[in-house]
Design a protein around this motif. Structure first.
Motif, short mmCIF file in Angstrom:
data_model
loop_
_atom_site.label_atom_id
_atom_site.label_comp_id
_atom_site.label_asym_id
_atom_site.label_seq_id
_atom_site.Cartn_x
_atom_site.Cartn_y
_atom_site.Cartn_z
N ARG A 57 -5.75 1.72 20.50
CA ARG A 57 -4.46 2.35 20.31
C ARG A 57 -3.40 1.33 19.89
N SER A 58 -3.44 0.14 20.51
CA SER A 58 -2.46 -0.88 20.14
C SER A 58 -2.72 -1.40 18.72
N THR A 59 -4.00 -1.47 18.32
CA THR A 59 -4.31 -1.88 16.96
C THR A 59 -3.79 -0.88 15.94
N LEU A 60 -3.98 0.40 16.25
CA LEU A 60 -3.48 1.43 15.34
C LEU A 60 -1.95 1.39 15.27
N ARG A 61 -1.33 1.08 16.40
CA ARG A 61 0.13 0.99 16.40
C ARG A 61 0.58 -0.19 15.55
N LEU A 62 -0.12 -1.30 15.65
CA LEU A 62 0.19 -2.46 14.83
C LEU A 62 -0.03 -2.15 13.35
N PHE A 63 -1.11 -1.41 13.06
CA PHE A 63 -1.39 -1.02 11.68
C PHE A 63 -0.27 -0.13 11.13
N ARG A 64 0.16 0.84 11.91
CA ARG A 64 1.26 1.71 11.46
C ARG A 64 2.53 0.89 11.24
N SER A 65 2.77 -0.07 12.10
CA SER A 65 3.94 -0.93 11.93
C SER A 65 3.85 -1.73 10.64
N GLU A 66 2.66 -2.26 10.36
CA GLU A 66 2.46 -3.06 9.15
C GLU A 66 2.65 -2.20 7.90
N VAL A 67 2.04 -1.03 7.87
CA VAL A 67 2.17 -0.14 6.71
C VAL A 67 3.63 0.27 6.53
N GLY A 68 4.29 0.55 7.66
CA GLY A 68 5.71 0.91 7.58
C GLY A 68 6.54 -0.21 6.99
N LEU A 69 6.26 -1.46 7.41
CA LEU A 69 6.99 -2.60 6.86
C LEU A 69 6.77 -2.73 5.36
N ILE A 70 5.53 -2.54 4.93
CA ILE A 70 5.23 -2.69 3.50
C ILE A 70 5.99 -1.67 2.67
N PHE A 71 5.94 -0.40 3.09
CA PHE A 71 6.50 0.65 2.24
C PHE A 71 8.00 0.85 2.44
N ARG A 72 8.58 0.20 3.44
CA ARG A 72 10.04 0.29 3.60
C ARG A 72 10.78 -0.81 2.84
N ARG A 73 10.07 -1.80 2.39
CA ARG A 73 10.75 -2.88 1.67
C ARG A 73 11.24 -2.38 0.32
N PRO A 74 12.48 -2.72 -0.04
CA PRO A 74 13.00 -2.28 -1.34
C PRO A 74 12.14 -2.73 -2.51
N ARG A 75 11.57 -3.93 -2.42
CA ARG A 75 10.76 -4.40 -3.54
C ARG A 75 9.50 -3.56 -3.71
N THR A 76 8.94 -3.06 -2.58
CA THR A 76 7.76 -2.20 -2.66
C THR A 76 8.11 -0.90 -3.35
N VAL A 77 9.23 -0.31 -2.96
CA VAL A 77 9.68 0.92 -3.59
C VAL A 77 9.91 0.70 -5.08
N ALA A 78 10.53 -0.45 -5.42
CA ALA A 78 10.79 -0.74 -6.83
C ALA A 78 9.49 -0.88 -7.61
N MET A 79 8.48 -1.53 -7.02
CA MET A 79 7.21 -1.69 -7.72
C MET A 79 6.50 -0.36 -7.91
N LEU A 80 6.56 0.52 -6.91
CA LEU A 80 5.94 1.83 -7.05
C LEU A 80 6.65 2.66 -8.13
N VAL A 81 7.96 2.51 -8.21
CA VAL A 81 8.70 3.21 -9.26
C VAL A 81 8.26 2.70 -10.64
N VAL A 82 8.08 1.40 -10.76
CA VAL A 82 7.65 0.83 -12.05
C VAL A 82 6.29 1.36 -12.45
N VAL A 83 5.32 1.34 -11.52
CA VAL A 83 3.97 1.79 -11.88
C VAL A 83 3.95 3.29 -12.17
#
Length: 323
Positions: A57-83
């Motif tokens: 459960r703690s690993t899944l929570r860490l995974f959700r936190s990591e994915v959330g960090l990746i997709f909340r970054r403005p640069r990630t959003v900008a790259m997805l918009v570009v592609v």
């Protein structure tokens, strides 16, 4: 935009604030704040609140936190918009100027589903590797550069599990990126061009449903290739505290490999270079499916993941993160 840019969720603010208190990660961090990211589990400490069965459960929570960090970054959003925009621009250009004699581009004008294939053909050589390298190269080096890596490792997730979570987050990003390209290409093709049975590169025509399945197969193949590239970037990331260094190194390796594949005298080396397998997804648009060639590509990707994943693990599990 800085490659160290972070948008940390509330539960990580204590960790990151402590790490930046003196600019070198020399601040103190409240164990309860670190414990929160790992599901409240701090083995062997007075803050331990969950038994060992809470590890998953703690690993899944860490995974959700990591994915959330990746997709909340403005640069990630900008790259997805570009592609997402690239297939749209390709479709508009073909619609306005025609295929200019190119067989594949002319095929798009006759069937919009081919636009997804064209989009992958344009983006796989450089744009996709660059986008994935940004995320994977920042995975470990970014944390080390910010001084937060040592605080993440004070929790009992362990280095192997933390590295696994970073790998999984990168893999999810690679999959989402390829799906964005596929969907953008299909939607743009549907809007701008007629859609019907798909004429394959071998000249055979297959039903619309089978054509969609083949495009989905292309997306999965490219995703695996980008995961292999991301694993390479992750391995580079564990050797440096500067994410820009890991990103640039990975992109340079890709470019050099692509150049080497163009030299006829080095044909014997080409099968061992990762970029030489990126474009083999065109086997999905042949009849019969080029399963042998694509299968070799999958094996090459798996080999890169295994080799550079092992390199990353060996380095990260023995790395001194206290200095």
């Amino acid at each position: 935009m800085s490659t160290h840019e972070r948008t940390a969720p509330p539960r990580e603010e204590g960790v990151r604030a402590a790490a930046s208190r003196d600019g070198h990660g020399a601040g103190t961090v409240a164990p309860a704040e670190v414990s929160d990211r790992f599901g409240g589990h701090l083995a062997g400490s007075p803050f331990a609140a969950a038994p060992r069965r809470a590890t998953l459960r703690s690993t899944l929570r860490l995974f959700r936190s990591e994915v959330g960090l990746i997709f909340r970054r403005p640069r990630t959003v900008a790259m997805l918009v570009v592609v997402a925009v690239v297939p749209v621009l390709c479709g508009i250009a073909i619609r306005v100027f025609g295929g200019d004699g190119e067989a594949l581009l002319t095929q798009v004008a006759g069937n919009g589903l081919a636009l997804a294939f064209v989009a992958f053909s344009f983006m796989v050589p450089l744009i996709l590797p660059l986008v994935v390298a940004v995320v994977a190269g920042d995975a470990i080096a970014g944390e080390a550069g910010l001084g937060t890596l040592r605080y993440l490792l004070t929790a009992p997730a362990g280095r192997t599990r933390l590295l696994g979570v970073k790998f999984a987050g990168m893999a999810v990003f690679a999959l989402v990126t390829c799906l964005v390209i596929m969907v953008a290409g299909l939607v743009t093709g549907l809007v701008l061009f007629p859609v019907g049975p798909v004429t394959l590169l071998s000249g055979t025509t297959v039903p619309l449903a089978e054509g969609l399945l083949r495009i989905g197969l292309i997306a999965l193949y490219v995703t695996l290739g980008m995961i292999a590239l991301g694993t390479l970037a992750l391995a580079v990331s564990v050797f440096t505290d500067t994410s820009i260094g890991a990103i640039v190194t990975t992109v340079v390796l890709v470019l050099v490999s692509q150049i080497l594949t163009l030299i006829p005298q080095l044909d014997a080396v080409s099968p061992y270079l990762l970029p030489s397998w990126f474009q083999r997804f065109d086997g999905a648009l042949r009849e019969p499916l080029a399963t042998g060639e694509m299968g070799q590509g999958v094996l090459a990707f798996a080999a890169y993941i295994a080799i550079f994943g092992s390199v990353a693990w060996a380095r990260f599990t023995s790395r001194d993160v206290t200095s």
